[in-house]
Design an enzyme around this catalytic site. Structure first.
Site, PDB file in Angstrom:
ATOM      1  N   PHE A   1      52.408  43.181  42.032  1.00  0.00           N
ATOM      2  CA  PHE A   1      51.184  43.867  41.626  1.00  0.00           C
ATOM      3  C   PHE A   1      51.435  44.663  40.297  1.00  0.00           C
ATOM      4  CE2 PHE A   1      50.323  43.344  46.260  1.00  0.00           C
ATOM      5  CZ  PHE A   1      49.015  43.431  46.148  1.00  0.00           C
TER       6      PHE A   1
ATOM      7  N   THR B   1      44.113  38.607  37.248  1.00  0.00           N
ATOM      8  CA  THR B   1      42.715  39.008  37.120  1.00  0.00           C
ATOM      9  C   THR B   1      41.733  37.981  36.501  1.00  0.00           C
ATOM     10  OG1 THR B   1      41.394  40.596  35.701  1.00  0.00           O
ATOM     11  CG2 THR B   1      43.568  39.869  34.835  1.00  0.00           C
ATOM     12  N   ASP B   2      40.638  38.218  36.795  1.00  0.00           N
ATOM     13  CA  ASP B   2      39.576  37.406  36.232  1.00  0.00           C
ATOM     14  C   ASP B   2      39.393  37.292  34.838  1.00  0.00           C
ATOM     15  OD1 ASP B   2      38.118  39.724  36.242  1.00  0.00           O
ATOM     16  OD2 ASP B   2      36.306  38.880  37.323  1.00  0.00           O
ATOM     17  N   GLU B   3      39.968  38.465  34.244  1.00  0.00           N
ATOM     18  CA  GLU B   3      39.906  39.027  32.802  1.00  0.00           C
ATOM     19  C   GLU B   3      40.503  37.814  32.002  1.00  0.00           C
ATOM     20  OE1 GLU B   3      39.905  43.132  31.913  1.00  0.00           O
ATOM     21  OE2 GLU B   3      39.446  43.535  33.725  1.00  0.00           O
TER      22      GLU B   3
ATOM     23  N   TYR C   1      45.263  43.677  27.258  1.00  0.00           N
ATOM     24  CA  TYR C   1      45.624  43.719  28.772  1.00  0.00           C
ATOM     25  C   TYR C   1      45.537  42.239  29.288  1.00  0.00           C
ATOM     26  CZ  TYR C   1      44.559  43.720  33.857  1.00  0.00           C
ATOM     27  OH  TYR C   1      44.371  43.621  35.006  1.00  0.00           O
TER      28      TYR C   1
ATOM     29  N   LYS D   1      48.228  39.376  30.849  1.00  0.00           N
ATOM     30  CA  LYS D   1      47.945  38.947  32.423  1.00  0.00           C
ATOM     31  C   LYS D   1      48.066  37.166  32.037  1.00  0.00           C
ATOM     32  CE  LYS D   1      47.732  40.850  35.685  1.00  0.00           C
ATOM     33  NZ  LYS D   1      48.743  41.302  36.722  1.00  0.00           N
TER      34      LYS D   1
ATOM     35  N   VAL E   1      29.057  55.930  29.293  1.00  0.00           N
ATOM     36  CA  VAL E   1      28.803  54.716  29.552  1.00  0.00           C
ATOM     37  C   VAL E   1      28.776  53.885  28.309  1.00  0.00           C
ATOM     38  CG1 VAL E   1      26.960  53.031  30.138  1.00  0.00           C
ATOM     39  CG2 VAL E   1      27.222  55.179  31.324  1.00  0.00           C
TER      40      VAL E   1
ATOM     41  N   ARG F   1      30.083  43.462  35.766  1.00  0.00           N
ATOM     42  CA  ARG F   1      31.403  43.119  36.435  1.00  0.00           C
ATOM     43  C   ARG F   1      31.125  42.624  38.015  1.00  0.00           C
ATOM     44  NH1 ARG F   1      32.453  43.223  31.951  1.00  0.00           N
ATOM     45  NH2 ARG F   1      34.124  44.303  30.936  1.00  0.00           N
TER      46      ARG F   1
ATOM     47  N   HIS G   1      34.567  44.531  23.849  1.00  0.00           N
ATOM     48  CA  HIS G   1      34.176  44.487  25.223  1.00  0.00           C
ATOM     49  C   HIS G   1      33.871  43.148  25.839  1.00  0.00           C
ATOM     50  CE1 HIS G   1      31.789  47.747  28.094  1.00  0.00           C
ATOM     51  NE2 HIS G   1      32.611  46.953  28.928  1.00  0.00           N
TER      52      HIS G   1
HETATM   53  P1  NAD Z   1      47.520  50.395  39.055  1.00  0.00           P
HETATM   54  O1  NAD Z   1      47.693  50.865  37.448  1.00  0.00           O
HETATM   55  O2  NAD Z   1      46.570  51.386  39.969  1.00  0.00           O
HETATM   56  O3  NAD Z   1      49.106  50.451  39.642  1.00  0.00           O
HETATM   57  C1  NAD Z   1      50.090  49.635  38.971  1.00  0.00           C
HETATM   58  C2  NAD Z   1      51.512  50.167  39.507  1.00  0.00           C
HETATM   59  O4  NAD Z   1      52.418  49.453  39.029  1.00  0.00           O
HETATM   60  C3  NAD Z   1      51.634  51.697  39.603  1.00  0.00           C
HETATM   61  O5  NAD Z   1      52.218  52.148  40.726  1.00  0.00           O
HETATM   62  C4  NAD Z   1      52.781  51.626  38.436  1.00  0.00           C
HETATM   63  O6  NAD Z   1      53.949  52.582  38.579  1.00  0.00           O
HETATM   64  C5  NAD Z   1      53.644  50.331  38.584  1.00  0.00           C
HETATM   65  N1  NAD Z   1      54.304  49.957  37.662  1.00  0.00           N
HETATM   66  C6  NAD Z   1      53.699  49.804  36.237  1.00  0.00           C
HETATM   67  N2  NAD Z   1      54.757  49.362  35.471  1.00  0.00           N
HETATM   68  C7  NAD Z   1      55.993  49.048  36.325  1.00  0.00           C
HETATM   69  C8  NAD Z   1      57.154  48.616  36.036  1.00  0.00           C
HETATM   70  N3  NAD Z   1      57.456  48.339  34.612  1.00  0.00           N
HETATM   71  N4  NAD Z   1      57.967  48.515  36.913  1.00  0.00           N
HETATM   72  C9  NAD Z   1      57.758  48.684  38.155  1.00  0.00           C
HETATM   73  N5  NAD Z   1      56.570  49.447  38.510  1.00  0.00           N
HETATM   74  C10 NAD Z   1      55.586  49.459  37.385  1.00  0.00           C
HETATM   75  O7  NAD Z   1      47.099  48.961  38.910  1.00  0.00           O
HETATM   76  P2  NAD Z   1      46.226  48.457  40.187  1.00  0.00           P
HETATM   77  O8  NAD Z   1      44.716  48.408  39.487  1.00  0.00           O
HETATM   78  O9  NAD Z   1      46.486  48.663  41.510  1.00  0.00           O
HETATM   79  O10 NAD Z   1      46.397  46.750  39.902  1.00  0.00           O
HETATM   80  C11 NAD Z   1      47.549  46.133  40.407  1.00  0.00           C
HETATM   81  C12 NAD Z   1      47.398  44.672  39.945  1.00  0.00           C
HETATM   82  O11 NAD Z   1      46.152  44.093  40.224  1.00  0.00           O
HETATM   83  C13 NAD Z   1      47.768  44.465  38.516  1.00  0.00           C
HETATM   84  O12 NAD Z   1      48.641  43.470  38.379  1.00  0.00           O
HETATM   85  C14 NAD Z   1      46.325  44.222  37.975  1.00  0.00           C
HETATM   86  O13 NAD Z   1      46.544  43.441  36.837  1.00  0.00           O
HETATM   87  C15 NAD Z   1      45.830  43.342  39.175  1.00  0.00           C
HETATM   88  N6  NAD Z   1      44.228  43.409  39.220  1.00  0.00           N
HETATM   89  C16 NAD Z   1      43.641  44.821  39.156  1.00  0.00           C
HETATM   90  C17 NAD Z   1      42.289  44.578  39.610  1.00  0.00           C
HETATM   91  C18 NAD Z   1      41.528  45.927  39.593  1.00  0.00           C
HETATM   92  O14 NAD Z   1      40.270  45.934  39.441  1.00  0.00           O
HETATM   93  N7  NAD Z   1      42.366  47.224  39.402  1.00  0.00           N
HETATM   94  C19 NAD Z   1      41.742  43.297  39.350  1.00  0.00           C
HETATM   95  C20 NAD Z   1      42.497  42.138  39.563  1.00  0.00           C
HETATM   96  C21 NAD Z   1      43.628  42.252  39.327  1.00  0.00           C
HETATM   97  P1  TYD Z   2      37.029  49.364  33.926  1.00  0.00           P
HETATM   98  O1  TYD Z   2      36.854  50.064  35.291  1.00  0.00           O
HETATM   99  O2  TYD Z   2      37.972  50.222  32.920  1.00  0.00           O
HETATM  100  O3  TYD Z   2      37.505  47.960  34.325  1.00  0.00           O
HETATM  101  P2  TYD Z   2      37.573  46.468  33.200  1.00  0.00           P
HETATM  102  O4  TYD Z   2      37.401  46.997  32.031  1.00  0.00           O
HETATM  103  O5  TYD Z   2      39.174  46.122  33.734  1.00  0.00           O
HETATM  104  O6  TYD Z   2      36.410  45.815  33.806  1.00  0.00           O
HETATM  105  O7  TYD Z   2      35.555  49.368  33.266  1.00  0.00           O
HETATM  106  C1  TYD Z   2      34.627  48.688  34.194  1.00  0.00           C
HETATM  107  C2  TYD Z   2      33.565  48.752  33.046  1.00  0.00           C
HETATM  108  O8  TYD Z   2      33.056  49.854  32.963  1.00  0.00           O
HETATM  109  C3  TYD Z   2      33.723  48.012  31.897  1.00  0.00           C
HETATM  110  O9  TYD Z   2      32.754  47.144  31.211  1.00  0.00           O
HETATM  111  C4  TYD Z   2      33.836  49.247  30.722  1.00  0.00           C
HETATM  112  C5  TYD Z   2      32.957  50.157  31.267  1.00  0.00           C
HETATM  113  N1  TYD Z   2      33.241  51.676  31.388  1.00  0.00           N
HETATM  114  C6  TYD Z   2      32.193  52.554  30.934  1.00  0.00           C
HETATM  115  O10 TYD Z   2      31.236  52.181  30.522  1.00  0.00           O
HETATM  116  N2  TYD Z   2      32.678  53.774  30.955  1.00  0.00           N
HETATM  117  C7  TYD Z   2      33.985  54.211  31.249  1.00  0.00           C
HETATM  118  O11 TYD Z   2      34.036  55.579  31.066  1.00  0.00           O
HETATM  119  C8  TYD Z   2      34.946  53.427  31.674  1.00  0.00           C
HETATM  120  C9  TYD Z   2      36.202  53.668  32.158  1.00  0.00           C
HETATM  121  C10 TYD Z   2      34.476  52.084  31.834  1.00  0.00           C
END
Ligand code: NAD
Ligand code: TYD
Length: 358
Positions: free
Chosen positions: A85, A137-139, A162, A166, A218, A226, A298
């Protein structure tokens, strides 16, 4: 106890990682869980305070880019499963400072793959059948128009630092399967929400601002879409892939729940109004919505076709958006100390104290 797996969870102190560690400790008590986390701004030991003494849980503070430490950890702990992760995960930060994304997301993933290859394929492995799962991620697929869905065969077309970091790590993971036969899985998931999400991401940021009567930013016209998935559903999908997936395959994970950002923001405002009453001024919280300058590059719309994981592995989301968002708001309301400590940075002191004497 004889554990059936020894799982290295990287990034277990982040949002999804912490939810995942808790799920494993509860639902797979015969798995040993080693959480490796660098504790960046996004990593918070408070997220796992209640499980830190569990017999089958061990925390290691470290960087996934540290090859010597990672290789030693694989050998010392006889790791047979990796759930990767750890990442820099916020698109806005990747726009203003991409270097950490390249380092952690690409070099860090490469470092883990190398350790896995040397340990599992080096000729001396006598442990359990290994697996390396990359949480992605789907991104990576880019941006959709008004119709269509991402499938596992959609060509990668990442647009932000980002998502391109990925996509790069996904390609490396895939290359290690094809070149070396490393037993890998890749999961590409849509936007998650739920407890412990850092309040820089849309849902917890809007919650925090709406609670405190601040402007709700926003981006652009608010009509970007999303596909939102409750974090526990994502964690359960990962366990399903580990237990039933086919090595070398990637699996899309999604909530079948497309929402425009403005809809999400409005739902949070309405829920807070209903749970707490209106603002002191007598206005509804949606009056705080402020359209601001759009994010650079975006992506307009993400939408996942998750039929492969449903048809082949029998997984589908259980939590509806209405249920999940209400539970999430309740969690943030009940854990305002967590939000405050994350916002003012004092959670960093908490872990320093906690580990000072170890
Ligand atoms: P997050 O930013 O909340 O957490 C990331 C964690 O990784 C943190 O605990 C951080 O300390 C640790 N970390 C960062 N750099 C590190 C390093 N060099 N070595 C060890 N640890 C390190 O992220 P998240 O939202 O929990 O996402 C987790 C994973 O899921 C990521 O790989 C992200 O790309 C993927 N993902 C997230 C989402 C989402 O919506 N949040 C969706 C799809 C996939
Ligand atoms: P985010 O939670 O940053 O996830 P991601 O960019 O990985 O999808 O953002 C979700 C959506 O919300 C994205 O279209 C950007 C938008 N957004 C805002 O409109 N305002 C905000 O303050 C943030 C953080 C995101």
């Amino acid at each position: 106890m004889n554990f059936t797996r020894t799982v290295l969870v990287t990034g277990g102190c982040g949002f999804i990682g912490a939810n995942f560690v808790k799920l494993l400790l509860k639902e797979r008590p015969d798995w040993r869980v080693i959480n490796l986390d660098k504790l960046t701004y996004a990593g918070n030991l408070q997220n796992l305070a209640e499980v830190k003494e569990s017999e089958n849980y061990h925390f290691v503070k470290g960087d996934i880019c540290d090859a010597a430490m990672i290789e030693a950890l694989f050998t010392a702990e006889k790791i047979d499963t990796v759930c990767h992760f750890a990442a820099e995960s916020h698109v806005d930060r990747s726009i203003t400072g991409p270097a950490d994304f390249i380092q952690t997301n690409i070099v860090g993933t490469f470092t883990l793959l190398e350790a896995a290859r040397k340990t599992w394929l080096g000729g001396n492995w006598d442990g359990k059948e290994p697996s390396f799962l990359h949480v992605s991620t789907d991104e990576v697929y880019g941006s959709l128009g008004e119709t269509g869905f991402f499938t596992e065969t959609t060509p990668f077309d990442p647009r932000s630092p980002y998502s391109s970091s990925k996509a790069s790590s996904d390609h490396l993971v895939s290359a290690y399967f094809h070149t070396y036969g490393l037993p890998v899985f890749i999961t590409n998931c849509s936007n998650n929400y739920g407890p412990y999400q850092f309040p820089e991401k849309l849902i917890p940021l809007i919650f925090h601002n709406a609670l405190n009567g601040k402007a709700l930013p926003v981006y652009g016209d608010g009509k970007n879409i999303r596909d939102w998935l409750y974090v526990k559903d994502h964690c359960e999908a990962i366990v399903r892939v580990l237990e039933k997936g086919v090595h070398g395959q990637s699996y899309n994970i999604g909530g079948n729940n497309e929402k425009q950002n403005i809809e999400v923001v409005t739902v949070i405002c309405d829920l807070l109004d209903a749970k707490l009453g209106l603002l002191p001024s007598g206005e509804q919280r949606k009056s705080l919505i402020t359209f601001v300058k759009d994010r650079l590059g975006h992506d307009r719309r993400y939408a996942i076709d998750a039929s492969k994981i449903k048809d082949q592995l029998g997984w589908q989301p259980k939590v509806t958006f209405e249920e999940g968002i209400s539970k999430t708001i309740d969690w943030y309301l009940a854990n305002q100390q967590w939000v405050d400590s994350v916002m003012d940075g004092s959670y960093q002191e908490y872990y320093q104290q906690m580990y000072a004497n170890r």
